[in-house]
Design an enzyme around this catalytic site. Structure first.
Site, PDB file in Angstrom:
ATOM      1  N   HIS A  24      38.772  34.422  26.483  1.00  0.00           N
ATOM      2  CA  HIS A  24      38.732  32.963  26.627  1.00  0.00           C
ATOM      3  C   HIS A  24      39.579  32.341  25.532  1.00  0.00           C
ATOM      4  O   HIS A  24      39.707  32.892  24.441  1.00  0.00           O
ATOM      5  CB  HIS A  24      37.298  32.435  26.505  1.00  0.00           C
ATOM      6  CG  HIS A  24      36.476  32.687  27.729  1.00  0.00           C
ATOM      7  ND1 HIS A  24      36.751  32.109  28.942  1.00  0.00           N
ATOM      8  CD2 HIS A  24      35.392  33.481  27.926  1.00  0.00           C
ATOM      9  CE1 HIS A  24      35.868  32.524  29.836  1.00  0.00           C
ATOM     10  NE2 HIS A  24      35.035  33.365  29.257  1.00  0.00           N
ATOM     11  N   GLY A  26      31.264  34.955  27.702  1.00  0.00           N
ATOM     12  CA  GLY A  26      32.018  36.203  27.715  1.00  0.00           C
ATOM     13  C   GLY A  26      32.719  36.470  26.407  1.00  0.00           C
ATOM     14  O   GLY A  26      33.050  35.547  25.662  1.00  0.00           O
ATOM     15  N   HIS A  67      38.011  41.517  32.884  1.00  0.00           N
ATOM     16  CA  HIS A  67      38.665  40.307  33.396  1.00  0.00           C
ATOM     17  C   HIS A  67      40.041  40.212  32.762  1.00  0.00           C
ATOM     18  O   HIS A  67      40.151  40.098  31.546  1.00  0.00           O
ATOM     19  CB  HIS A  67      37.824  39.070  33.059  1.00  0.00           C
ATOM     20  CG  HIS A  67      36.448  39.139  33.655  1.00  0.00           C
ATOM     21  ND1 HIS A  67      36.172  38.706  34.927  1.00  0.00           N
ATOM     22  CD2 HIS A  67      35.285  39.645  33.173  1.00  0.00           C
ATOM     23  CE1 HIS A  67      34.885  38.918  35.202  1.00  0.00           C
ATOM     24  NE2 HIS A  67      34.327  39.493  34.148  1.00  0.00           N
ATOM     25  N   ASP A 108      31.990  39.121  41.635  1.00  0.00           N
ATOM     26  CA  ASP A 108      31.562  38.974  40.235  1.00  0.00           C
ATOM     27  C   ASP A 108      31.708  37.550  39.708  1.00  0.00           C
ATOM     28  O   ASP A 108      32.703  36.878  39.950  1.00  0.00           O
ATOM     29  CB  ASP A 108      32.340  39.917  39.318  1.00  0.00           C
ATOM     30  CG  ASP A 108      31.803  39.829  37.901  1.00  0.00           C
ATOM     31  OD1 ASP A 108      30.577  39.887  37.744  1.00  0.00           O
ATOM     32  OD2 ASP A 108      32.595  39.667  36.965  1.00  0.00           O
ATOM     33  N   ARG A 122      42.371  37.973  33.974  1.00  0.00           N
ATOM     34  CA  ARG A 122      42.715  36.537  34.062  1.00  0.00           C
ATOM     35  C   ARG A 122      43.977  36.197  34.838  1.00  0.00           C
ATOM     36  O   ARG A 122      44.281  35.028  35.012  1.00  0.00           O
ATOM     37  CB  ARG A 122      42.811  35.909  32.664  1.00  0.00           C
ATOM     38  CG  ARG A 122      41.568  36.068  31.814  1.00  0.00           C
ATOM     39  CD  ARG A 122      40.352  35.446  32.452  1.00  0.00           C
ATOM     40  NE  ARG A 122      39.208  35.444  31.534  1.00  0.00           N
ATOM     41  CZ  ARG A 122      37.951  35.460  31.938  1.00  0.00           C
ATOM     42  NH1 ARG A 122      37.656  35.492  33.231  1.00  0.00           N
ATOM     43  NH2 ARG A 122      36.969  35.437  31.070  1.00  0.00           N
ATOM     44  N   ASP A 172      33.071  44.535  30.308  1.00  0.00           N
ATOM     45  CA  ASP A 172      33.030  43.113  30.681  1.00  0.00           C
ATOM     46  C   ASP A 172      33.960  42.301  29.767  1.00  0.00           C
ATOM     47  O   ASP A 172      33.654  41.165  29.389  1.00  0.00           O
ATOM     48  CB  ASP A 172      31.602  42.546  30.667  1.00  0.00           C
ATOM     49  CG  ASP A 172      31.490  41.276  31.522  1.00  0.00           C
ATOM     50  OD1 ASP A 172      32.500  40.863  32.134  1.00  0.00           O
ATOM     51  OD2 ASP A 172      30.389  40.694  31.570  1.00  0.00           O
ATOM     52  N   HIS A 193      34.553  47.285  34.623  1.00  0.00           N
ATOM     53  CA  HIS A 193      34.324  45.834  34.711  1.00  0.00           C
ATOM     54  C   HIS A 193      35.079  45.093  33.615  1.00  0.00           C
ATOM     55  O   HIS A 193      34.695  45.133  32.446  1.00  0.00           O
ATOM     56  CB  HIS A 193      32.818  45.574  34.565  1.00  0.00           C
ATOM     57  CG  HIS A 193      32.381  44.224  35.027  1.00  0.00           C
ATOM     58  ND1 HIS A 193      31.599  44.041  36.142  1.00  0.00           N
ATOM     59  CD2 HIS A 193      32.609  42.984  34.536  1.00  0.00           C
ATOM     60  CE1 HIS A 193      31.360  42.753  36.315  1.00  0.00           C
ATOM     61  NE2 HIS A 193      31.962  42.084  35.350  1.00  0.00           N
TER      62      HIS A 193
HETATM   63 ZN   LIG Z   1      29.614  39.514  36.177  1.00  0.00          ZN
END
Ligand SMILES: [Zn+2]
Length: 429
Positions: free
Chosen positions: A309, A324, A63, A153, A65, A305, A61
Site C-alpha cells: 500500500h 494489509g 497482491h 479474494d 497490484r 498475503d 497468496h
Molecule cells: Zn483475502
C-alpha cells in the site's frame, strides 16, 4: 550466467525431510548434476559451505497490484521482491483493477510477469465477474490460459447457491477454489472483537465471521467434491472447523500468514497502521492455536498475503488505514525464527510448507533439486543476522511492522531456470 556450481551446501529434500551434503551444478537453467565433488569445468563456483540449498518457495497468496495500482507495486517490482526472498512462483490474487476475470487478462498477467525475468506467476482467476459475487467469471477461457485456481479474494462469495455452482465448475476444470472467508454482515471494524478492541475504542469483527464462512465452504466442498483452500486463517475457531472438515475427509487445505503466528492484538496499543491486516490480528490464544495447527498439519501451508500500500493509504489513523502488509521479504525469516528455532517445525518441514505443499494444493509440479529438473532453488544462510531496511526491500511499498527488525536466517540466492538473484551483500560473483 549459464553455468553455476553450488559447492559444499546441505541440500534439503522437503518431501523426505532429509538433508544431505552435495554439490549442485546448474547449466543453462537446468540442474545437470547433484553429488559429491563435482568438477566446476568452467562454472562459476558459489561457496555454499554452512549454507542450505532447498527448492524454491511458492506463495499461495499475494497482491501484485497490476493492473490498476502500479503506484503500489508492479509485476516487475513485486516479482523481484518475491524472487529476492526465495519465492520462485507466486499466486497473485485477482482483486486488481480491472479484476482478473477473463482469458485475456490471464494472458496479460502471464506476459507481464514473464518480462520481469524473476519469479513466475501461477495465475489465479476471479470466481465471479469483477468479483461482484453475482455471475460466474469466464472460467473455461481462464483455464485455457493456464489458471490453476480461482478466488474472489477480498470478498467472500456470499451467495451459497452461486458458490455451489463455482465449486461444481471448479471440480470439472480441476481448479482449486481459494476462499477468503469472511461473512460480510458480521464485519464491523478492523480489530478482533473482544476486550482489546473495547479498551482501545476500535470497531471490531468477531472470529466467527471467518469460521462460519469456512464452515459453509467446507460443507459445499464436501457436497461438490471440490478442492477447497481456505486463505489466511487467523483464528482458533477456524482451526477447529478445519479439523472437523479434514476429519470428515473433505478435500480442504488451509494457509496462514507469518503475521498470524508472529503478532497478536496486544501490539495494537500504539495504533500502528502497519498492524492493520484483514482478517485482523487476534488474541494470544488464537496465535497459539495457529502455531499448533501448523505443527499438526491442520494448517497446511504458509502464504505471505503480501499486500503493498502507498503511504497515503497507510499513514492514516488505524481504522482508516488500508488493510494489509508486505510479506515476501520477511516470510522465511519469521518462519525460521518463530517456528524452526522454537521447534514447532523442522527446517525441512518449514521449507515443505512453503514449497512442495503449496504445489500440491495448486496441482502443479513440486520443485525438486534433482538432475535434469529445471533449476528451481534457493540458497539459505540460517546463521545470518540482518536488519530489514528499506534498501533491502524490492517492493515499491514498505508497509510492514517489521521494518528495522533484526532477523535471523536469509535467502542469499534464488535460481529459476535462467533467472537468478544473488544477494550482493552475501555473494560476490
Ligand atoms: Zn483475502
Amino acid at each position: 550466467m549459464s553455468k553455476i556450481l553450488f559447492s559444499g551446501g546441505k541440500v534439503i529434500d522437503p518431501v523426505s525431510g532429509k538433508i544431505k551434503k552435495a554439490d549442485v551444478l546448474v547449466e543453462n537453467g537446468r540442474i545437470r548434476a547433484v553429488g559429491a565433488k563435482i568438477q566446476p569445468g568452467g562454472a562459476k563456483v558459489i561457496d555454499c559451505r554452512n549454507r542450505f540449498l532447498a527448492p524454491g518457495f511458492i506463495d499461495l497468496h499475494c497482491h501484485l497490484r497490476e493492473p490498476g495500482e502500479e503506484i503500489k507495486e508492479t509485476f516487475t517490482s513485486g516479482l523481484w521482491s518475491a524472487f529476492s526472498s526465495g519465492f520462485t512462483q507466486v499466486c497473485p490474487m485477482p482483486n486488481t483493477s480491472p479484476a482478473i476475470d477473463s482469458e485475456a487478462l490471464i494472458r496479460f498477467e502471464l506476459e507481464a510477469a514473464d518480462a520481469a525475468k524473476a519469479a513466475r506467476i501461477i495465475p489465479v482467476g476471479a470466481c465471479t465477474k469483477n468479483r461482484q459475487g453475482k455471475e460466474l467469471a469466464e472460467l473455461g477461457g481462464m483455464v485455457q490460459a493456464g489458471t490453476r485456481a480461482i478466488s474472489d479474494d477480498g470478498n467472500w462469495v456470499s451467495d451459497a447457491g452461486l458458490m455451489r455452482r463455482i465449486m461444481e465448475y471448479a471440480t470439472a476444470f480441476n481448479l482449486t477454489v481459494m476462499s477468503h472467508c469472511e461473512v460480510p454482515e458480521l464485519v464491523n471494524g478492523p480489530a478482533d472483537e473482544g476486550l482489546v478492541a473495547t479498551r482501545l475504542g476500535l470497531r471490531s469483527s468477531p472470529a466467527v465471521a471467518e469460521a462460519i464462512a469456512a464452515m459453509r465452504d467446507i460443507m459445499l466442498a464436501e457436497l461438490t467434491g471440490c478442492r477447497l483452500h481456505i486463505c489466511h486463517v487467523s483464528s482458533r475457531l477456524t482451526v477447529e472447523v478445519l479439523r472437523w472438515g479434514k476429519a470428515r475427509g473433505v478435500e480442504v487445505t488451509a494457509e496462514t500468514c507469518p503475521h498470524y503466528f508472529a503478532l497478536t492484538n496486544a501490539a495494537l496499543d500504539d495504533f500502528n497502521p502497519n498492524l492493520r491486516v484483514n482478517p485482523p490480528l487476534r488474541s494470544e490464544a488464537d496465535r497459539k492455536a495457529i502455531v499448533r495447527a501448523l505443527a499438526d498439519g491442520t494448517i497446511d501451508a504458509i502464504a505471505t498475503d503480501h499486500a503493498p500500500h502507498s503511504p497515503e493509504e497507510k499513514e492514516r489513523e488505524f481504522e482508516n488505514a488500508a488493510p494489509g502488509i508486505i510479506g515476501f521479504e520477511t516470510a522465511f525469516s519469521l518462519g525460521y525464527e518463530l517456528l524452526v528455532r522454537k521447534r514447532v517445525l523442522t527446517l525441512p518441514e518449514l521449507i515443505a510448507r512453503m514449497s512442495v505443499v503449496p504445489a500440491k494444493i495448486l496441482g502443479v509440479e513440486p520443485p525438486a533439486i534433482v538432475p535434469e529438473a529445471e533449476a528451481n532453488l534457493v540458497v539459505i544462510d540460517t546463521e545470518l543476522k540482518w536488519e530489514l531496511t528499506r534498501a533491502r526491500i524490492f517492493s515499491r511499498s514498505a508497509n510492514t511492522p517489521f521494518l528495522g527488525r533484526t532477523m535471523q536466517a536469509k535467502v542469499v540466492a534464488t535460481v529459476l531456470g535462467e533467472n537468478s538473484y544473488f544477494d550482493p551483500e552475501q555473494i560476490k560473483l
